[in-house]
Design a protein around this motif. Sequence first.
Motif, PDB file in Angstrom:
ATOM      1  N   ILE A 172       1.154  -0.764   0.162  1.00 14.73           N
ATOM      2  CA  ILE A 172      -0.111   0.320  -0.325  1.00 14.73           C
ATOM      3  C   ILE A 172       0.852   1.643   0.296  1.00 14.73           C
ATOM      4  N   GLN A 173       2.321   1.198   0.184  1.00 16.13           N
ATOM      5  CA  GLN A 173       3.493   2.144  -0.205  1.00 16.13           C
ATOM      6  C   GLN A 173       2.739   3.133  -1.210  1.00 16.13           C
ATOM      7  N   HIS A 174       2.359   2.565  -2.420  1.00 18.05           N
ATOM      8  CA  HIS A 174       1.863   3.878  -3.393  1.00 18.05           C
ATOM      9  C   HIS A 174       1.487   4.033  -3.477  1.00 18.05           C
ATOM     10  N   ASN A 175       0.352   3.807  -2.408  1.00 18.90           N
ATOM     11  CA  ASN A 175      -0.884   4.960  -2.559  1.00 18.90           C
ATOM     12  C   ASN A 175      -0.590   5.725  -2.126  1.00 18.90           C
ATOM     13  N   PRO A 176      -0.298   6.672  -3.199  1.00 22.68           N
ATOM     14  CA  PRO A 176      -0.841   8.550  -2.758  1.00 22.68           C
ATOM     15  C   PRO A 176      -0.722   9.371  -1.184  1.00 22.68           C
ATOM     16  N   ARG A 177      -2.015   8.365  -1.011  1.00 20.23           N
ATOM     17  CA  ARG A 177      -2.829   8.728   0.301  1.00 20.23           C
ATOM     18  C   ARG A 177      -2.142   7.665   1.506  1.00 20.23           C
ATOM     19  N   ILE A 178      -1.346   7.314   1.310  1.00 23.78           N
ATOM     20  CA  ILE A 178      -0.356   6.475   2.724  1.00 23.78           C
ATOM     21  C   ILE A 178       1.358   7.018   3.054  1.00 23.78           C
ATOM     22  N   ARG A 179       1.142   7.670   3.877  1.00 23.02           N
ATOM     23  CA  ARG A 179       2.574   7.411   4.722  1.00 23.02           C
ATOM     24  C   ARG A 179       3.323   5.667   5.669  1.00 23.02           C
ATOM     25  N   PHE A 180       4.599   6.068   5.492  1.00 27.08           N
ATOM     26  CA  PHE A 180       4.537   5.212   6.096  1.00 27.08           C
ATOM     27  C   PHE A 180       5.975   5.792   6.661  1.00 27.08           C
ATOM     28  N   PHE A 181       5.776   5.275   8.282  1.00 30.09           N
ATOM     29  CA  PHE A 181       7.277   5.452   9.539  1.00 30.09           C
ATOM     30  C   PHE A 181       8.051   3.970   9.847  1.00 30.09           C
ATOM     31  N   GLU A 182       8.566   3.942   9.764  1.00 31.50           N
ATOM     32  CA  GLU A 182       9.474   1.896  10.778  1.00 31.50           C
ATOM     33  C   GLU A 182       9.116   3.145  12.475  1.00 31.50           C
ATOM     34  N   GLY A 183       9.158   3.153  13.246  1.00 31.08           N
ATOM     35  CA  GLY A 183       9.533   4.093  14.540  1.00 31.08           C
ATOM     36  C   GLY A 183       8.424   3.574  16.052  1.00 31.08           C
ATOM     37  N   ASN A 184       9.467   3.771  16.438  1.00 27.71           N
ATOM     38  CA  ASN A 184       8.715   3.087  17.748  1.00 27.71           C
ATOM     39  C   ASN A 184       8.295   4.150  18.476  1.00 27.71           C
ATOM     40  N   ILE A 185       6.981   4.371  19.183  1.00 28.72           N
ATOM     41  CA  ILE A 185       5.981   5.520  19.519  1.00 28.72           C
ATOM     42  C   ILE A 185       6.621   5.862  20.877  1.00 28.72           C
ATOM     43  N   ILE A 186       7.980   5.220  21.190  1.00 25.44           N
ATOM     44  CA  ILE A 186       8.651   5.598  22.732  1.00 25.44           C
ATOM     45  C   ILE A 186       9.838   6.559  22.281  1.00 25.44           C
ATOM     46  N   ASN A 187       9.862   6.057  21.135  1.00 25.28           N
ATOM     47  CA  ASN A 187      11.528   7.312  21.115  1.00 25.28           C
ATOM     48  C   ASN A 187      10.844   8.918  20.633  1.00 25.28           C
ATOM     49  N   ASN A 188      11.376   9.847  21.143  1.00 23.22           N
ATOM     50  CA  ASN A 188       9.910  10.968  20.820  1.00 23.22           C
ATOM     51  C   ASN A 188      11.065  11.777  19.332  1.00 23.22           C
ATOM     52  N   LYS A 189      12.315  11.076  19.362  1.00 20.35           N
ATOM     53  CA  LYS A 189      12.518  11.637  18.259  1.00 20.35           C
ATOM     54  C   LYS A 189      12.037  10.628  16.474  1.00 20.35           C
ATOM     55  N   ASP A 190      11.636   9.380  16.592  1.00 27.24           N
ATOM     56  CA  ASP A 190      10.586   8.827  15.814  1.00 27.24           C
ATOM     57  C   ASP A 190       9.703   9.380  15.625  1.00 27.24           C
ATOM     58  N   LEU A 191       8.816   9.954  16.702  1.00 25.52           N
ATOM     59  CA  LEU A 191       7.922  10.621  16.455  1.00 25.52           C
ATOM     60  C   LEU A 191       7.861  11.861  16.652  1.00 25.52           C
ATOM     61  N   GLN A 192       8.724  12.555  16.247  1.00 27.48           N
ATOM     62  CA  GLN A 192       9.149  13.772  16.276  1.00 27.48           C
ATOM     63  C   GLN A 192       9.275  13.870  14.151  1.00 27.48           C
ATOM     64  N   ILE A 193       9.546  12.482  13.869  1.00 32.18           N
ATOM     65  CA  ILE A 193       9.518  12.941  12.398  1.00 32.18           C
ATOM     66  C   ILE A 193       8.039  13.027  11.605  1.00 32.18           C
ATOM     67  N   VAL A 194       7.077  11.906  12.646  1.00 38.31           N
ATOM     68  CA  VAL A 194       6.235  12.105  11.941  1.00 38.31           C
ATOM     69  C   VAL A 194       5.179  12.887  12.374  1.00 38.31           C
ATOM     70  N   MET A 195       5.448  14.177  12.776  1.00 34.37           N
ATOM     71  CA  MET A 195       4.710  14.975  13.672  1.00 34.37           C
ATOM     72  C   MET A 195       4.928  16.984  12.967  1.00 34.37           C
ATOM     73  N   ASP A 196       5.021  15.708  11.583  1.00 35.63           N
ATOM     74  CA  ASP A 196       5.998  16.991  10.731  1.00 35.63           C
ATOM     75  C   ASP A 196       3.992  17.892  10.096  1.00 35.63           C
ATOM     76  N   ARG A 197       2.764  17.761  10.569  1.00 39.09           N
ATOM     77  CA  ARG A 197       2.001  18.105   9.982  1.00 39.09           C
ATOM     78  C   ARG A 197       1.111  18.124  10.501  1.00 39.09           C
TER      79      ARG A 197
END
Length: 320
Positions: free
Chosen positions: A48-73
């Motif tokens: 499903i990654q090719h779908n323009p409505r999907i963004r995927f990030f491999e990351g752990n929610i206990i890691n603020n650095k990982d969350l910071q990447i997805v909190m770009d909007r």
Amino acid sequence: MNKELLVTGGAGFIGLNFVYYILNNTSYNITIIDSLTYASHPKEILKIQHNPRIRFFEGNIINNKDLQIVMDRGYKAIVHFAAESHVDRSIKNSENFIQTNIIGTYRLLQWLSEGYAEKMIHISTDEVYGTLKVDEEAFTERTPISPNNPYSATKASSDLLVRSYFETFKLPLIITRCSNNFGPFQNEEKFIPTIIHNAFHNKTIPVYGDGMQIRDWLFVEDHCRAISLILEKGQIGEVYNIGGGNEDTNLNIVRKILNIMGKSEKLIRYVKDRKGHDRRYAINSNKLQKKLGWKQIVPFDQGLKTTIEWYVKIFKEHSL
């Protein structure tokens, strides 16, 4: 209107089904963050990654650095599925459950407090209520929390944390508590997939204790439909129970699956009962039905046949 959703644990069982439901029934764009544990489905994410409505990030929610990447909007909502959920694993070692279920939820609450989403829906479980006797009324949203194993204790802890952030900081939060889910993409260590897997391969099927533990079963698509409805119409600060209304004993579920698959009940093996094994769960969904108009669409037997067919197809493909 903000059409962005952040789905934590979106490569797992219920999260992935929810992602597909949203793709098929709404116009939301979806950002998924998932740490891709043993219970995740990276191959489905690749599809499903090719779908323009999907963004995927491999990351752990206990890691603020990982969350910071997805909190770009800014997001319409965070739909928080990410959790360690297997009771047996929590009994052997609770560390990951404490980290993901409690600390991970705390991290998301911090980001929510900074205004990165308009609200958060915290996905929980009926197990936080503890156990019921056979003749007791089903759990309601007012039933006291009384968890009996490390998994449900960590989920109850995260529920209480969410509630406290609503009460103290007035954050836009909703809690949902569902009964036992079943359907495609569930990890094979769970009850129904284990039965299907072992029956297909003619292996013995372990049944804890006397097999008379009662569970309330909910087809995962009906659960996703409920969450989508709560996303649109749910009232901030509320708890919504999502029940299957399909109570049955573990032993009867095993027998039903064996019957559908044309397998002998001689495959059943009774094993020592699980520590702290709750005897019965049952969810009262009247609030969700009356307030928001939700109702189940998939009958239990139909959902069970669909689930068996899905797993059998997977097993056959793997054997080629």
